[in-house]
Design a protein around this motif. Structure first.
Motif, PDB file in Angstrom:
ATOM      1  N   GLU A   1       5.138 -43.143  31.002  1.00  0.00           N
ATOM      2  CA  GLU A   1       5.858 -43.546  29.675  1.00  0.00           C
ATOM      3  C   GLU A   1       6.151 -42.327  28.792  1.00  0.00           C
ATOM      4  O   GLU A   1       5.720 -42.513  27.553  1.00  0.00           O
ATOM      5  N   GLU A   2       6.409 -41.260  29.254  1.00  0.00           N
ATOM      6  CA  GLU A   2       6.818 -40.105  28.364  1.00  0.00           C
ATOM      7  C   GLU A   2       8.283 -40.772  27.650  1.00  0.00           C
ATOM      8  O   GLU A   2       8.870 -41.301  28.278  1.00  0.00           O
ATOM      9  N   GLN A   3       8.085 -40.186  26.397  1.00  0.00           N
ATOM     10  CA  GLN A   3       9.424 -40.481  25.513  1.00  0.00           C
ATOM     11  C   GLN A   3      10.352 -39.625  25.819  1.00  0.00           C
ATOM     12  O   GLN A   3      10.344 -38.115  25.683  1.00  0.00           O
ATOM     13  N   PHE A   4      11.577 -40.025  26.259  1.00  0.00           N
ATOM     14  CA  PHE A   4      12.954 -39.089  26.422  1.00  0.00           C
ATOM     15  C   PHE A   4      13.588 -38.879  25.157  1.00  0.00           C
ATOM     16  O   PHE A   4      13.395 -39.878  24.363  1.00  0.00           O
ATOM     17  N   ASN A   5      14.190 -37.771  25.043  1.00  0.00           N
ATOM     18  CA  ASN A   5      15.100 -37.448  23.957  1.00  0.00           C
ATOM     19  C   ASN A   5      15.986 -36.637  24.150  1.00  0.00           C
ATOM     20  O   ASN A   5      15.933 -35.338  24.601  1.00  0.00           O
ATOM     21  N   PHE A   6      17.217 -37.092  24.426  1.00  0.00           N
ATOM     22  CA  PHE A   6      18.464 -36.301  24.786  1.00  0.00           C
ATOM     23  C   PHE A   6      19.426 -36.336  23.403  1.00  0.00           C
ATOM     24  O   PHE A   6      20.694 -35.999  23.883  1.00  0.00           O
ATOM     25  N   HIS A   7      19.022 -36.442  22.400  1.00  0.00           N
ATOM     26  CA  HIS A   7      19.782 -36.490  21.225  1.00  0.00           C
ATOM     27  C   HIS A   7      20.433 -35.109  20.976  1.00  0.00           C
ATOM     28  O   HIS A   7      21.775 -34.858  20.715  1.00  0.00           O
ATOM     29  N   GLY A   8      19.656 -34.085  21.378  1.00  0.00           N
ATOM     30  CA  GLY A   8      20.230 -32.476  21.283  1.00  0.00           C
ATOM     31  C   GLY A   8      21.340 -32.355  22.464  1.00  0.00           C
ATOM     32  O   GLY A   8      22.347 -31.806  21.999  1.00  0.00           O
ATOM     33  N   LEU A   9      21.298 -32.905  23.633  1.00  0.00           N
ATOM     34  CA  LEU A   9      22.140 -33.037  24.701  1.00  0.00           C
ATOM     35  C   LEU A   9      23.548 -33.469  24.231  1.00  0.00           C
ATOM     36  O   LEU A   9      24.583 -33.076  24.126  1.00  0.00           O
ATOM     37  N   ARG A  10      23.356 -34.864  23.443  1.00  0.00           N
ATOM     38  CA  ARG A  10      24.576 -35.368  23.133  1.00  0.00           C
ATOM     39  C   ARG A  10      25.377 -34.701  21.972  1.00  0.00           C
ATOM     40  O   ARG A  10      26.365 -34.902  21.735  1.00  0.00           O
ATOM     41  N   LEU A  11      24.577 -34.219  20.970  1.00  0.00           N
ATOM     42  CA  LEU A  11      24.873 -33.664  19.817  1.00  0.00           C
ATOM     43  C   LEU A  11      25.783 -32.461  20.376  1.00  0.00           C
ATOM     44  O   LEU A  11      26.776 -31.904  19.924  1.00  0.00           O
ATOM     45  N   ASP A  12      25.093 -31.697  21.209  1.00  0.00           N
ATOM     46  CA  ASP A  12      25.855 -30.256  22.071  1.00  0.00           C
ATOM     47  C   ASP A  12      27.034 -30.767  22.424  1.00  0.00           C
ATOM     48  O   ASP A  12      28.222 -30.011  22.341  1.00  0.00           O
ATOM     49  N   TRP A  13      27.169 -31.899  23.289  1.00  0.00           N
ATOM     50  CA  TRP A  13      28.301 -32.439  23.852  1.00  0.00           C
ATOM     51  C   TRP A  13      29.545 -32.712  22.601  1.00  0.00           C
ATOM     52  O   TRP A  13      30.715 -32.367  22.842  1.00  0.00           O
ATOM     53  N   PHE A  14      28.949 -33.256  21.694  1.00  0.00           N
ATOM     54  CA  PHE A  14      29.953 -33.598  20.573  1.00  0.00           C
ATOM     55  C   PHE A  14      30.247 -32.403  19.925  1.00  0.00           C
ATOM     56  O   PHE A  14      31.653 -32.145  19.848  1.00  0.00           O
ATOM     57  N   ARG A  15      29.760 -31.305  19.820  1.00  0.00           N
ATOM     58  CA  ARG A  15      30.095 -30.050  19.291  1.00  0.00           C
ATOM     59  C   ARG A  15      31.214 -29.414  20.165  1.00  0.00           C
ATOM     60  O   ARG A  15      32.049 -29.127  19.839  1.00  0.00           O
ATOM     61  N   LEU A  16      30.817 -29.492  21.663  1.00  0.00           N
ATOM     62  CA  LEU A  16      31.624 -29.051  22.518  1.00  0.00           C
ATOM     63  C   LEU A  16      32.919 -29.751  22.623  1.00  0.00           C
ATOM     64  O   LEU A  16      34.212 -28.866  22.768  1.00  0.00           O
ATOM     65  N   GLN A  17      33.124 -31.089  22.425  1.00  0.00           N
ATOM     66  CA  GLN A  17      34.038 -31.715  22.318  1.00  0.00           C
ATOM     67  C   GLN A  17      35.223 -31.355  20.894  1.00  0.00           C
ATOM     68  O   GLN A  17      36.562 -30.822  21.119  1.00  0.00           O
TER      69      GLN A  17
END
Length: 1124
Positions: free
Chosen positions: A475-491
């Motif tokens: 039940e580890e807490q996942f956190n992909f907010h950084g990945l999604r923000l990086d993709w937003f920047r890359l866009q």
């Protein structure tokens, strides 16, 4: 790329969109506050401020404080208070201005960078841009709708200038902005001229997506949209799309983008056919669009007004009118059919996923599509039902089956939360073992990939490949907010002109990354996806419509099982809160909880009514099994067999028990069938969720049903008595008990279908019945039966219509010609008294005893008054107990002897009834708590007169509460002790002694009463004088215990005095006058039999036993019956 990094497009779009929503909430709150008379600032309504407000309105924005000092003097006096109350409003307006500056700065930068926007490619960038434009436009239009904006601004500036000597630094710009935005659309179109190209490109990217999503129900049906079983062989294949986020993007949001977007860049409508086609399709969808919450934009009217003020837009005006006509005639039916389709399609999807939750992994996209489509249709209905009142087809804006659609949406939300781990396991493996591999291959195949972009995309691959299934198990807490923000920047980096890596030339990369973003959100942002697709916040701001929809659904029997969806939707309203407007929190919290509570209250009310009706139906069935019904039926059968003619008043033939279960046709439906069906629906809806969380409040639906059921069951049980205070009619306790048992049995069967604590309900309700009034202050069984036994049964004993029969331990109604009365034995025999004890319990019996004791104390007071009137004679009588002749002569001088005996007889009857009730209570409790009753008996046996008086009374009070007999009645002692006695204790003791003498010397007069005849059958006297024994023993024991004197000694004295008096009537020569002498002699025997202090040996010295033996022989002499 480093130069582009400085612009921070992704960060600015995210922050400005969030801040724009916050400022929008604050302006909305200001508008609602100023439009509601209850919350409006007092400065805007007070009469003494009227001249100042008019001056500010007239002079705005240049308000000269010195020139208008007389009119603004009131502000000068209260400037500190004005600043304190208006500052929050002013700062909100400043926030609007600052937000405007930041938005235009960002838009100018994006235009300067020649950015490329396409919803199908750079989804986050395009969506962020269009959201920002529509949010800002909505904010400006909403600000223009705040009627008091100029007054608030001017009021603040006047107070500020009076306090600081100069105007606020932001005032002049704010005032100018307010003037410019008096006609917001006109000003906005001018401001957006430099941004037309970029905005038009962004909108045109919707030209394939919007028509594909804006299909009719027939198209959906033919395509078998959302169906998992239409192609069963592909059921396990993951649902995917090249434009994954676009599949669940709200159609309502796209419609708003298109309509508002083309209002701002309207010249595109004349220059490009594609723009015109897209705009027309959006304009035909509805008659109004959401501006913010319950604020709507009547877009046809606004567009027509805007185009009318411009040249060259006559064709567009015609298009607007054409679109309005089309929307008016078709949109209602189109959306009605869509809701009908979604009801069945989403229900099917929910059912399949409930049975096979493993499909939530591959078919998760279907769930969010279903939620988004349903939310759009519900939002459309709310918007139009609230704002479009004049229509030729009002049925298009009413949906009595809306509850089912809400329910299946809630079911999908529940499935996602329940099987969150299943979903996480699936998408973790999908990301690490498929998406990461494909992404790595795609990166390797890029023709151009600069180093910085390569580093970012390599980090994507590393993040995905590092995922491990154990993270789900632990039940580890996942956190992909950084990945999604990086993709937003890359866009943002790859959507600018002249960049090495151009995203629109690498569509596979864009499609794959958009899909990966969706998959990561399934791991760490499931609630965020639900927020985007399945939150029904429009209902929060249309509470009256929400309640109306609930009422309509409650009237439809097919929707009863879905009613729980309404209170469940109230838990969505907490998502409306924004950190920038904390003052809104208590308002929305109160509204949400109030709505949720009202819905649950209505559901519980209808369910409890249905249960009570079913209880009475069950009671009617159980009545067919009562003994008296069977006796009547048996007698009819015997008469029929013997061929005896039926009487004139023959009872009609009754249905036999069980006949109601015989069916000749399945279409025949009984009342019980209807109640069972309705009750099943209500049980299903109440039992659907154990608890609801609304704004951190935990609400239990079952408790609402429990509370309603307790109230209605309490009233229903009292109704069973049929008590009429005017006519003194009441149902027998045994029949009421039988009905109550039928109620409880049925309630326990209901408890199998809805999670209510039936035992607790029954205990609470029956415990209330043992009190004088219930929780609502209404009468109870205890009060009804106490009043009836006192007013109807015991009152009739003094008239001779009812006598007490020791033989059958009951009161009996004596037959008298031309007088029709109830049968007292049917209400007071052993079984009825035991039924009464079962119904009202020990507390109810105590209440009954208290009322009985009140009547006894009133009689004792009257007796004491009679003693005082004859005190001198009674003193002489007591002094001459050994002189029969003197005592007899003195007794003749006494007045009111008959009155004394009458009152003592009344006391005796009351005490006899109480002893019957106590004995019944003892029998009932012995069956319920035998071990505890045994312990109390041992305690009672230990207590004696030698015990300390206080301790003895405490023990007796305990045992008496359980119905056990006591030597001294504690209730009677308490009642007599509480009397207000003006005389000193010694005088009271003297009165008590003389009272006993008075009663004793008055006994002979009973022999002269023809009603004193002894009844062999009932083993009692016709005028109830046999109850005197009970009265004498109980009163003497209580009074002498109060005065702390020897009870036995005083009873011996009474026995001596009574014997001497009764022996005098033996000397009477006229036998006709004393023909009931032997019947009166028996009172002495009864006195000793009743008393725990007297024995038969004590009587022999005073009254020869031979006289008693002869008296018994005489009264039991066989009666010779003669016939003519």
């Amino acid at each position: 790329m480093s130069r582009i990094l400085q612009h921070k497009f992704a960060e600015k779009l995210s922050i400005l969109n969030d801040r724009g929503k916050g400022v929008l909430v604050r302006i909305y709150n200001i508008k609602k506050t100023c439009s509601d008379p209850k919350t409006k600032l007092p400065y805007l309504t007070e009469k003494n401020m009227e001249s100042a407000i008019k001056c500010i309105t007239r002079k705005f924005p240049t308000i000269d404080i010195r020139a208008n000092s007389s009119q603004l003097s009131i502000i000068q006096k209260e400037k500190s208070e004005v600043l304190k109350n208006v500052t929050n409003f002013y700062q909100s307006f400043v926030d609007v201005m600052e937000l405007r500056d930041n938005i235009y700065e960002l838009l100018n930068t994006m235009d300067a960078c020649q950015m490329y926007l396409d919803i199908n490619v750079n989804y986050d960038l395009t969506k962020g841009y269009l959201d920002l434009v529509t949010t800002y436009t909505s904010l400006v239009i909403l600000l223009a709708r705040v009627e008091d904006r100029k007054v608030l601004l001017g009021l603040y500036n006047c107070a500020y200038e009076m306090s600081n000597g100069t105007s606020d630094s932001s005032y002049s710009r704010l005032a100018q902005m307010f003037l410019e935005y008096d006609h917001p659309l006109k000003k906005l179109t001018e401001e957006f001229e430099p941004h037309w190209k970029l905005l038009t490109d962004a909108l045109l990217s919707l030209q394939t997506l919007f028509p594909r999503r804006n299909l009719s129900a027939d198209h959906w049906r033919s395509a078998q949209l959302l169906s998992l079983i239409s192609t069963a062989n592909t059921m396990l294949i993951p649902a995917a799309s090249n434009t994954m986020p676009c599949e669940y993007l709200s159609l309502e949001v796209m419609e708003k983008w298109i309509i508002i977007g083309f209002l701002l860049c309207h010249s595109s409508l004349n220059s490009e056919q594609a723009c015109q086609a897209l705009w027309k399709e959006a304009m035909q969808c509805s008659l109004c669009i959401e501006l913010f919450r319950d604020e709507v934009l009547i877009h046809h009217k606004m567009t027509e007004e805007l185009f009318s003020s411009m040249k060259g837009y006559s064709k567009r005006i015609s298009d607007v009118k054409e679109c309005r006509e089309h929307a008016t005639s078709n949109s209602g039916s189109v959306h009605r059919e869509k809701r009908n389709f979604l009801r069945s399609a989403v229900r099917e999807l929910s059912t399949i996923l409930s049975e096979e939750p493993g499909l939530l992994g591959p078919k998760a996209l279907f769930v969010f599509m279903a939620l988004s489509f349903s939310r759009d249709e519900i939002s459309w209905l709310v918007r139009h039902a609230e704002n479009i009142t004049k229509t030729k087809t009002p049925e298009d804006y009413v949906d009595s089956n809306i509850a089912e659609l809400l329910f299946v949406m809630e079911e999908l939300r529940r499935l996602l939360h329940t099987y969150k781990k299943v979903i996480q396991r699936y998408f973790l493996l999908y990301l690490s073992r498929f998406d990461a591999v494909i992404l790595n291959e795609t990166i390797q195949n890029l023709s151009v990939c600069p180093e910085e972009e390569s580093v970012i995309m390599s980090s994507f691959v590393n993040s995905l490949t590092s995922l491990n299934i154990k993270q789900v198990d632990t039940e580890e807490q996942f956190n992909f907010h950084g990945l999604r923000l990086d993709w937003f920047r890359l866009q943002a980096y790859t959507s600018i002109a002249k960049t090495p890596l151009i995203l629109r030339e690498n569509l596979n990369l864009a499609s794959l990354m958009n899909t990966i973003v969706f998959h990561t959100r399934m791991l760490d942002d499931l609630d965020g996806l639900l927020q985007e697709t399945g939150v029904l916040t429009p209902f929060c701001f249309s509470p009256s419509l929400f309640e109306k929809m609930f009422s309509q659904s409650a009237e439809d029997p097919t929707q009863l099982q879905y009613l729980i969806a309404f209170p469940m939707v109230c838990s969505h309203f907490s998502s409306c809160i924004h950190d920038m407007c904390p003052e809104e929190y208590p308002v929305l919290e109160s509204r949400s909880i109030k709505l949720c509570a009202s819905f649950l209250d209505e559901i519980a009310k209808h369910a409890s009514v249905c249960i009570i009706e079913a209880l009475f139906e069950q009671r009617n069935l159980s009545e067919k099994l009562l003994a008296q019904v069977h006796c009547s039926d048996h007698q009819q059968a015997v008469n029929k067999k013997r061929k005896k003619p039926a009487g004139k008043k023959a009872e009609p033939n009754r249905e036999k028990p069980g006949v109601e279960s015989q069916r000749k046709d399945r279409l025949i439906v009984t009342n019980m069938d209807k109640h069972h069906l309705t009750l099943t629906e209500y049980c299903k809806t109440i039992n659907h969720v154990r608890q609801l969380i609304v704004f951190d409040h935990i609400i239990l639906p079952v408790e609402y049903l429990t509370n309603h059921l307790e109230v209605r069951l309490t009233k229903a049980i009292v109704r069973l008595t049929g008590y009429n205070q005017a006519t003194q009619e009441i149902v027998k306790p045994s029949e009421v008990l039988s009905s109550v048992k039928a109620f409880i049995t049925f309630l326990h069967s209901v408890g199998h279908y809805v999670n209510i604590d039936v035992t607790r309900i029954c205990k609470d309700v029956l415990l209330q019945q043992s009190q004088a009034v219930d929780a609502n202050g209404e009468i109870t069984l205890t009060t009804a039966y106490t009043n009836w036994y006192l007013e109807s049964l015991l009152r009739q004993t003094s008239t001779g219509l009812i006598i007490h029969s020791p033989a059958i331990k009951s009161f009996v109604t004596m037959p008298i010609e031309n007088i029709q009365m109830f049968s007292a034995e049917e209400y007071s025999d052993v079984s009825e008294m035991q039924a009464l004890a079962e119904l009202i319990g020990p507390y109810g019996m105590k209440h009954l005893s208290e009322h009985l004791m009140w009547h006894i104390t009133s009689q004792v007071n009257e007796l004491k008054k009679l003693v005082v009137e004859n005190m001198d004679i009674l003193v002489q009588v007591r002094a001459n107990l050994q002189k029969p002749d003197v005592m007899a002569n003195l007794a003749k001088r006494l007045t009111s002897s008959d009155n004394v005996l009458k009152r003592m007889m009344i006391i005796g009857v009351i005490l006899t009834f109480r002893s019957m009730a106590q004995e019944a209570l003892h029998d009932v409790l012995s069956g319920h708590i035998p071990f505890l009753m045994g312990s109390m008996k041992i305690l009672s046996d230990i207590a004696s007169l030698a015990t300390n008086r206080k301790d003895m009374l405490a023990i007796y009070e305990l045992t008496s509460a359980a119905g056990a007999p006591c030597q001294v009645d504690p209730a009677l002692v308490t009642a007599l002790s509480n009397q207000k006695n003006e005389n000193p204790s010694e005088e009271e003791y003297r009165l008590t002694c003389l009272l006993m003498v008075y009663v004793a010397v008055s006994l002979p007069s009973l022999a002269y009463d023809p009603m004193s005849i002894y009844n062999q059958e009932h083993q009692g006297h016709r005028n109830n004088i046999h109850c005197l024994a009970k009265a004498i023993n109980e009163i003497a024991a209580a009074l002498f215990n109060i005065h702390q004197h020897d009870i036995q000694a005083h009873l011996k004295e009474f026995l001596l005095c009574a014997s001497m008096s009764l022996l005098q009537i033996g000397q009477e020569t006229d036998k006709t006058l004393v023909k009931n002498r032997e019947s009166v002699y028996l009172i002495l025997h009864m006195l000793i039999e009743e008393s725990p202090f007297l024995e038969m040996d004590m009587l022999e010295p005073c009254f020869p036993y031979v006289l008693l033996r002869n008296a018994f022989r005489e009264v039991y002499r066989p009666v010779v019956m003669t016939t003519g």
